[in-house]
Design an enzyme around this catalytic site. Structure first.
Site, short mmCIF file in Angstrom:
data_model
loop_
_atom_site.label_atom_id
_atom_site.label_comp_id
_atom_site.label_asym_id
_atom_site.label_seq_id
_atom_site.Cartn_x
_atom_site.Cartn_y
_atom_site.Cartn_z
N HIS A 196 0.83 -1.20 0.00
CA HIS A 196 0.00 0.00 0.00
C HIS A 196 0.87 1.26 0.00
O HIS A 196 0.57 2.24 -0.68
CB HIS A 196 -0.94 -0.01 1.20
CG HIS A 196 -1.91 -1.14 1.12
ND1 HIS A 196 -3.20 -0.99 0.66
CD2 HIS A 196 -1.77 -2.46 1.37
CE1 HIS A 196 -3.80 -2.17 0.65
NE2 HIS A 196 -2.95 -3.08 1.08
N ASP A 231 -6.01 5.66 0.99
CA ASP A 231 -5.96 4.26 0.58
C ASP A 231 -7.36 3.66 0.67
O ASP A 231 -8.13 3.96 1.58
CB ASP A 231 -5.02 3.49 1.51
CG ASP A 231 -4.80 2.05 1.05
OD1 ASP A 231 -3.74 1.80 0.45
OD2 ASP A 231 -5.68 1.19 1.26
N1 UDP Z 1 -7.44 -6.12 -1.50
C1 UDP Z 1 -8.22 -5.21 -2.12
N2 UDP Z 1 -7.67 -4.10 -2.61
C2 UDP Z 1 -6.39 -3.86 -2.48
C3 UDP Z 1 -5.56 -4.78 -1.85
C4 UDP Z 1 -6.13 -5.93 -1.36
O1 UDP Z 1 -9.37 -5.36 -2.29
O2 UDP Z 1 -5.99 -2.80 -2.95
C5 UDP Z 1 -8.07 -7.23 -0.85
C6 UDP Z 1 -7.73 -8.56 -1.30
O3 UDP Z 1 -8.75 -9.05 -2.04
C7 UDP Z 1 -7.61 -9.39 -0.05
C8 UDP Z 1 -7.62 -8.47 1.06
O4 UDP Z 1 -7.68 -7.18 0.47
O5 UDP Z 1 -8.70 -10.21 0.11
C9 UDP Z 1 -6.45 -8.57 1.98
O6 UDP Z 1 -5.40 -8.99 1.22
P1 UDP Z 1 -3.93 -8.87 1.65
O7 UDP Z 1 -3.87 -8.77 3.10
O8 UDP Z 1 -3.20 -9.93 0.92
O9 UDP Z 1 -3.69 -7.47 0.97
P2 UDP Z 1 -2.52 -6.47 1.17
O10 UDP Z 1 -2.70 -5.84 2.50
O11 UDP Z 1 -1.25 -7.25 1.00
O12 UDP Z 1 -2.76 -5.54 0.04
#
Ligand code: UDP
Ligand code: UDP
Ligand code: UDP
Length: 467
Positions: free
Chosen positions: A22, A121
């Site tokens: 992010h 975000d």
């Molecule tokens: N996800 C989302 N949008 C984003 C990043 C992730 O919708 O921009 C969703 C994704 O589908 C997942 C959840 O967020 O189910 C959490 O994923 P993860 O923890 O792997 O995401 P990260 O924090 O690494 O982006």
């Protein structure tokens, strides 16, 4: 306060969520805005979870003059991990950030000159809206940090379940989103935390997804060549496809450090011969799978650069490489063809190196965009979250292929023989090689002068200048 932003040099505040996946796109956006002459304030919750995040923020801040780019800190409250039903420190931090945003109105009002827009975000949507409800004139944008395909799921997620009887088994095998160009999403690709709408993650996803239309726009980090799927239609705010690619401020390997020796190692290899293996900043692999991966890399016959990771947060990662691999004989065998490291590498530098021809990736969206940018073909091995949906983008665009029957993280152990075989296939695949290179060229056109991403960025900036 005047939020009309009637300045020739708009001031934009950016609010990232936890984790490199992010922070990286937020800072790339911030750098791009600063390079377009805007003033930027990065709003950062402290304490920060990983060393990688702290270092990247410092690099970013020191790359620009202080009157152009600033950091504004706020305190993050602590939350009981049980309330998010997860031990993952990044998940916990995300919820803690969501609960700490009441500070936003006073923080935003203290910024000088007044800001022309706030870009938050996607994971912080509802609490941002709630906290800033009284700042009516403040233009609000979302940075969506995953693929446009994932966005189509996010934007329509609340329509898949009845709120009174949320039942995943009633969802069909393919999920049709209301976006005409988006190929239906196989139910099996849905991120596991989204299968049960009652979980913390799914309920915030549902709550946030309904509120998109309260924003003035959504920024998505993608290129047309990667995702030609149309995103028109639906009740959405305007979408801006901005290509957020590796920036100058991210570079900076210390002289004499291991980063330098990685590049030296790559320098000695044939162009396009090396396969690079990394599952991003926070995805770990089980011990048994690590061993099979090692065997697979040896079997592939290709030179390889492998970043091993067995702890979610880098600060806790103190075991030696030998301990993590757990097999001295394998470690010796790997040395003949490969380089195995257990530390942060500059992925942009690696993917941009002429010796690197293939990438085995978990399909975190930033990794996919970086592979596309450098025109490196990809073997996707999605592990969790949005990664299968991103892997589908990889395959449809021609950037690579993905291992559809290898399961989610920890579901089963994939044998070295299978891994080696698949790697050999992509490394020998000249069609994939040329497709990936072409995607790289198109990505550069999109971000370059007159390209679609650069035009979207200019349109946004024009709005913030009230042009
Ligand atoms: N996800 C989302 N949008 C984003 C990043 C992730 O919708 O921009 C969703 C994704 O589908 C997942 C959840 O967020 O189910 C959490 O994923 P993860 O923890 O792997 O995401 P990260 O924090 O690494 O982006
Ligand atoms: N990354 C890196 N070096 C590493 C591990 C990760 O530069 O050793 C970067 C990678 O280039 C990407 C980000 O960290 O920009 C990880 O984001 P991604 O969306 O690929 O995956 P996540 O870590 O969120 O699962
Ligand atoms: N790190 C980073 N970018 C870099 C180097 C390191 O984000 O270019 C992060 C990475 O997460 C790593 C941690 O900082 O795990 C510690 O880095 P390093 O191994 O360089 O240790 P140092 O000697 O700087 O404490």
């Amino acid at each position: 306060m005047d939020h009309s932003g009637a300045h020739n040099r708009p001031h934009v505040a950016l609010l990232p969520s936890a984790g490199m996946g992010h922070l990286t796109p937020t800072l790339r956006l911030a750098a791009s805005l600063a390079n377009h002459g805007l003033q930027v304030t990065l709003i950062v919750g402290h304490p920060i979870v990983s060393a990688a995040e702290s270092k990247l923020i410092s690099r970013f801040l020191s790359a620009f003059p202080a009157d152009q780019v600033r950091e504004k800190q706020f305190d993050i409250v602590s939350v009981d991990p049980a309330t998010v039903n997860s031990k993952d420190p990044f998940f916990i931090q995300r919820e803690a950030t969501r609960r700490s945003l009441q500070i936003l109105p006073s923080l935003v009002s203290s910024l000088s000159p007044p800001i022309s827009a706030l870009v938050s975000d996607v994971f912080l949507m509802s609490p941002v809206l709630e906290a800033t409800a009284n700042l009516k004139d403040l233009p609000q944008y979302i940075l969506f940090t995953s693929s446009a395909r994932m966005f189509s799921l996010f934007a329509s997620y609340h329509t898949f379940f009845s709120e009174t009887s949320p039942d995943f088994s009633k969802v069909g095998d393919f999920i049709e989103t209301p976006f005409p160009g988006v190929v239906p999403i196989p139910k099996s690709s849905l991120p596991p935390p989204l299968r049960d709408p009652k979980t913390w993650f799914a309920s915030t996803f549902m709550e946030d997804s309904k509120k998109l239309s309260n924003f003035d726009g959504v920024l998505i980090n993608t290129f047309e060549k990667l995702e030609s799927d149309s995103l028109k239609g639906g009740k959405l705010p305007p979408l801006f496809t901005v290509g957020l690619v590796p920036c100058e401020f991210e570079k900076g390997s210390e002289q004499g450090g291991s980063a330098e020796s990685i590049i030296k190692w790559l320098d000695d290899k044939e162009p396009g011969s090396v396969v690079y293996i990394s599952f991003g900043s926070r995805t770990t692999m089980m011990k048994e799978q690590i061993k099979e991966m090692g065997e697979g890399l040896v079997r592939s016959g290709c030179p390889f650069l492998w970043v091993v990771k067995d702890k979610i947060v880098d600060k806790e990662d103190n075991d030696s490489l030998e301990d993590v691999i757990g097999d001295a004989e394998l470690v010796e065998k790997m040395k003949e063809k490969g380089l195995v490291v257990k530390e942060w590498v500059d992925q942009g530098e690696v993917l941009g190196h002429k010796s690197v021809g293939g990438f085995v990736s978990h399909c975190g969206w930033n990794s996919v965009v970086e592979a596309a940018w450098y025109g490196v073909r990809l073997l996707g091995w999605p592990q969790s979250g949005d990664q299968r949906i991103n892997a589908e983008v990889v395959e449809r665009s021609g950037l690579g292929v993905w291992a559809k029957d290898w399961g989610w993280m920890g579901e089963r152990v994939i044998k070295g023989q299978d891994i080696g075989g698949k790697i050999g296939e992509i490394m020998r695949n000249d069609l994939l090689k040329s497709q990936a290179e072409q995607i790289g060229e198109e990505a550069r056109k999109a971000v370059g002068d007159g390209g679609s991403c650069e035009n979207a960025m200019k349109e946004l900036i024009g709005k913030w200048k009230n042009e």
